[in-house]
Motif scaffolding. Sequence first.
Motif: not given
Lengths: 251, 251
Positions: A26-27, A50-51, A56-57, B140-141
């Motif tokens: 996600r990053n 750990m997420s 959710d993102a 955003d993350f």
Amino acid sequence: MPESPAIILHSPQLGENIGAAARVMRNFGMTDLRLVTPRDGWPNPAADTMSAGAFDAGVAVSVYETLQDALEGITWLAAATARLRGMEKRVGDAQDAAEAAHARLGTGKSAIMFGAEKSGLPNDAVAVSDFLMTYPVDVDFKSLNLAQAVCVFCAEWGKLAIGPRADEGDNKAGLGDLAPRDELYRMFEHFEEELERAGYFFPPEKTALMKDNLRAALIRADWTRQEVQTFRGAIKALALGRGKARVIRDD
Amino acid sequence: MPESPAIILHSPQLGENIGAAARVMRNFGMTDLRLVTPRDGWPNPAADTMSAGAFDAGVAVSVYETLQDALEGITWLAAATARLRGMEKRVGDAQDAAEAAHARLGTGKSAIMFGAEKSGLPNDAVAVSDFLMTYPVDVDFKSLNLAQAVCVFCAEWGKLAIGPRADEGDNKAGLGDLAPRDELYRMFEHFEEELERAGYFFPPEKTALMKDNLRAALIRADWTRQEVQTFRGAIKALALGRGKARVIRDD
């Protein structure tokens, strides 16, 4: 942001690693996480912890019974492996893999596949890959954690898709309508079925190796859907035997 | 292997992250880990668990009361930071930092510094840095774990210090003895000859086009000589028909 490659975790053991992998994905702007037979099932509370909220993102998880199912719609597949296994494949590091996947944007969907914590990827999974991704680690300490291995790729992807390097990339989408993996699988199965009937796989204990070798020879080809059809037509013709193909050309 | 940069963890909180950082460091050939005021002291059993043996395998940990102490002997310092803080510093991503450190080999000792899990680096630490290292993460993350952040840098270092990029690999390292064009041609001719006998090329005026299509499907594959042999064996088996291949496998 361009559509990012999928990350496939093949038989992951620890939920913690799945969660940590989702976090790095996600990053770096990646959201398609595919799990093949996760040992502890799914959902998994250890993964959530750990997420850091990655699910959710936007990181979407899908779970599959077989690798073949997980490869639906995938047109280019890289396999993360520490050993090159003597297979005849293109090889590169995470940057090479990210660049290859980035160059294919618009031509289909790429995926990067990682094996289980202890054992890595099985040979039959590596055999159906287009690319072996291997990292320049110290020969005396090849011991990246699963999520760390995912991190290395995702960081390279982020450089191309998000970072200042993003505008350096050019989309080399010159390929036609590429065949998704499931069509390739059906083509292989068709080929192997006919070879089986012809008695090609002998002795029996070498069958798996012979199939891996054939698939490895054919998988690198960026097959288009049309080419898959053409090749299947050829298999069919040969299997039917000399002089008999013409009558069934229409089926 | 050249002397690698030090990794400095400034006020790290979790032993797990220290251990995981050591693990990625060791994978990529880095062994100098400096801790400034680790919250839970040192040694830390949680770090051992996550290190996968990296401490025994060469990662040396030293602990300091102040950053200034930790910087002894350091001639070039990069600070990992998600925010640029308006400071007039050189800025780049992990690759830039690794390249800068690599270019300084022989001139002194470089270090890459990471802040605490929650708060990052204090301003006074950033202020004494030569370089701000920032990763292309999704706006955003922005939520890399400390050890993941270390991993991204170390992987870049490994590319320069260990990887094929030291000698500019050409991506084809894993491919074996590639088949020369004439062997490919003979393979095509063999394939087409058998297809001809099977009546595949029909109607006649389309034969040339059909051959072109088949060759186009197969030509991109970087075939090795071994693969050519394998494929020709398969053609032969199919052409002979069902159940007959076994007897001729030796010819």
